[in-house]
Design an enzyme around this catalytic site. Sequence first.
Site, PDB file in Angstrom:
ATOM      1  N   ARG A 126       0.838  -1.180   0.000  1.00  0.00           N
ATOM      2  CA  ARG A 126       0.000   0.000   0.000  1.00  0.00           C
ATOM      3  C   ARG A 126       0.881   1.241   0.000  1.00  0.00           C
ATOM      4  O   ARG A 126       1.925   1.256   0.636  1.00  0.00           O
ATOM      5  CB  ARG A 126      -0.870   0.047   1.259  1.00  0.00           C
ATOM      6  CG  ARG A 126      -1.803  -1.124   1.426  1.00  0.00           C
ATOM      7  CD  ARG A 126      -2.288  -1.221   2.864  1.00  0.00           C
ATOM      8  NE  ARG A 126      -3.259  -2.283   3.068  1.00  0.00           N
ATOM      9  CZ  ARG A 126      -2.952  -3.560   3.216  1.00  0.00           C
ATOM     10  NH1 ARG A 126      -1.688  -3.957   3.195  1.00  0.00           N
ATOM     11  NH2 ARG A 126      -3.901  -4.455   3.395  1.00  0.00           N
ATOM     12  N   SER A 163       7.403  -5.620   6.526  1.00  0.00           N
ATOM     13  CA  SER A 163       6.940  -6.581   7.532  1.00  0.00           C
ATOM     14  C   SER A 163       7.664  -7.921   7.476  1.00  0.00           C
ATOM     15  O   SER A 163       7.040  -8.970   7.271  1.00  0.00           O
ATOM     16  CB  SER A 163       5.439  -6.765   7.378  1.00  0.00           C
ATOM     17  OG  SER A 163       4.831  -5.513   7.414  1.00  0.00           O
ATOM     18  N   ASP A 207       5.006  -3.799  10.381  1.00  0.00           N
ATOM     19  CA  ASP A 207       3.578  -3.459  10.418  1.00  0.00           C
ATOM     20  C   ASP A 207       3.033  -3.329  11.835  1.00  0.00           C
ATOM     21  O   ASP A 207       2.224  -2.453  12.123  1.00  0.00           O
ATOM     22  CB  ASP A 207       2.746  -4.453   9.597  1.00  0.00           C
ATOM     23  CG  ASP A 207       3.114  -5.911   9.840  1.00  0.00           C
ATOM     24  OD1 ASP A 207       3.984  -6.169  10.696  1.00  0.00           O
ATOM     25  OD2 ASP A 207       2.526  -6.779   9.178  1.00  0.00           O
TER      26      ASP A 207
HETATM   27  P1  ADP Z   1      -0.600  -8.248   4.235  1.00  0.00           P
HETATM   28  O1  ADP Z   1      -0.448  -9.364   5.209  1.00  0.00           O
HETATM   29  O2  ADP Z   1      -0.036  -8.544   2.900  1.00  0.00           O
HETATM   30  O3  ADP Z   1      -0.198  -6.928   4.780  1.00  0.00           O
HETATM   31  P2  ADP Z   1      -3.423  -8.119   4.768  1.00  0.00           P
HETATM   32  O4  ADP Z   1      -3.238  -7.690   6.156  1.00  0.00           O
HETATM   33  O5  ADP Z   1      -4.454  -7.418   3.941  1.00  0.00           O
HETATM   34  O6  ADP Z   1      -2.133  -8.122   3.885  1.00  0.00           O
HETATM   35  O7  ADP Z   1      -3.807  -9.667   4.841  1.00  0.00           O
HETATM   36  C1  ADP Z   1      -4.030 -10.394   3.695  1.00  0.00           C
HETATM   37  C2  ADP Z   1      -4.330 -11.804   4.128  1.00  0.00           C
HETATM   38  O8  ADP Z   1      -5.532 -11.834   4.877  1.00  0.00           O
HETATM   39  C3  ADP Z   1      -4.535 -12.730   2.960  1.00  0.00           C
HETATM   40  O9  ADP Z   1      -3.315 -13.335   2.581  1.00  0.00           O
HETATM   41  C4  ADP Z   1      -5.519 -13.745   3.515  1.00  0.00           C
HETATM   42  O10 ADP Z   1      -4.812 -14.786   4.121  1.00  0.00           O
HETATM   43  C5  ADP Z   1      -6.256 -13.007   4.604  1.00  0.00           C
HETATM   44  N1  ADP Z   1      -7.587 -12.631   4.103  1.00  0.00           N
HETATM   45  C6  ADP Z   1      -7.906 -11.630   3.259  1.00  0.00           C
HETATM   46  N2  ADP Z   1      -9.228 -11.611   3.022  1.00  0.00           N
HETATM   47  C7  ADP Z   1      -9.766 -12.634   3.723  1.00  0.00           C
HETATM   48  C8  ADP Z   1     -11.091 -13.157   3.885  1.00  0.00           C
HETATM   49  N3  ADP Z   1     -12.143 -12.632   3.277  1.00  0.00           N
HETATM   50  N4  ADP Z   1     -11.232 -14.199   4.699  1.00  0.00           N
HETATM   51  C9  ADP Z   1     -10.193 -14.754   5.328  1.00  0.00           C
HETATM   52  N5  ADP Z   1      -8.930 -14.324   5.203  1.00  0.00           N
HETATM   53  C10 ADP Z   1      -8.717 -13.278   4.419  1.00  0.00           C
HETATM   54 MG    MG Z   2      -0.010  -5.684   6.293  1.00  0.00          MG
END
Ligand code: ADP
Ligand code: MG
Length: 511
Positions: free
Chosen positions: A108, A180, A233
Amino acid sequence: MGKVGFGVAVGVAVATCAVAAVMVGRRVRRRRRWTRVVAVLEEFEESCATHVGRLRQVVDAMAVEMHAGLASEGGSKLKMLLTFVDTLPNGSEKGTYYALDLGGTNFRVLQVQLGGDSSDRSAILRHDVVRQAIPPHLMTSTSEDLFDFIASSLKEFVEKEEGFSELSAVKRMELGFTFSFPVKQMSVLSGILIKWTKGFAIEDMVGRDVSECLQQAMSKIGLNMRVAALVNDSVGTLALGHYQDEDTVAAVIIGTGTNACYLERADAIIKCQGLLTTSGCMVVNMEWGNFWSSHLPRTSYDVDLDANSPNPNDQGFEKMVSGMYLGEIVRRVILRMSEESDSFGPVASRLSEPFTLRTPLMAAMHGDESPELREVARILKDDLEIPDVPLKVRKLIVKVCDVVTRRAARLAAAGIVGILKKIGRDGSGGITSGRTKGQQKFRRTVVVVEGGLYTNYSMFREYLDEAVTEILGDEISPHVILKHTEDGSGIGAALLAAAYSSPNVDTVQLL
Ligand code: ADP
Ligand code: MG
């Protein structure tokens, strides 16, 4: 009846008996298979048990490991990394700052405008975010490819925000970089990558200064921006949490991976004697994804998942708790069931492929409330290429999702209470900040939680919240508040960039 007629009658009777025997045999075999499928689930459920007694053991183990990780370098699987963040933003920060948040799945880019009114904790005037998925090929490419891509996305965003002008080329902009992955910080704005997690594998990056890599990529394309804070993060999330509510003591991330950080007394960081901070505190990045304890309910599926992962014996807690792995555990259990049953047809090849069942799909199956489990049937057919799975088997699959999520959420809850125990906010002693006669006074304690799994998977969130209450008990739990934030990891990094680019901020000294 003639001889021929008699012969035909006997033949028919024999054939009927044979058909009946085959049918009975089939039914018996089917029943046996069904019993075995149910046994797979029952055995799995039993080995995932997280009754409150076991959770309390995990709480204690987490607190003990935290002590050990603070006592000496390598003293625990918990790295308990110094972040050099000793001052959290207080609302006086003013101006426009940028942030880049590189998670495990998404990245992001943000712009944050701060009003500088410390009496108003909502002084974030506005923030703008652009979210993008990380192209999978960049996760295993070179650091140059990854950072060139990130820097050019950042430049594109800045040009849109600022309306590209001469000014943005001259004026230097300050950036908070949320990265992260485990980093050994040298200062608040620089640090070396210790190892990759969450499926990333860019060998030339390990041991290099993460800020420098980004700084070089930004200079290459003429982006006049400086990394003013390098955080992970959880630290970014804690910064936003604390900015909004001073009682915030810890932040937990449950997304693709999982991690936590909290505010620790500098004198408790024994491995770093002579740590001088103005506030007397420092944020410690636990890297709790690597937590391990014999009290964790580990199954044969976890053992296999770990053995087949690119980082065996590593990130054990993360592999039981975070979004990257939950769907994969479910897939492994369903595969085992399909090997015991003919309800899945010939063992579907997609079901044998690791990571075909992503966690959002698992969540969709888990949340299917239709009586005939239509969504479960659709996902099995469309995503795993298993059509016509009977309803009673679909019900078992939903149960598998439930067992996996419940265990993950409850373990994360135990981790959170472990942190509270370490800092004396779990009610087992230190939480009493003052006593009035015959009555204990508990300090309000806030923990911020962020990440795609916690945000989007409502059953996970409910199980986690419920387990924190269950472990703490009715007396303490009303004083412990779990707050959910979104984009906190990025906004918080921008806040820290603001706080640490101010000339008034003292830097941390290591004597
Ligand atoms: P990052 O970890 O890359 O910073 P996020 O915090 O947005 O990103 O987390 C993304 C993760 O959250 C995805 O890899 C998935 O495992 C989980 N996730 C995203 N949407 C859903 C959902 N609708 N239901 C369950 N798990 C989800
Ligand atoms: Mg994240």
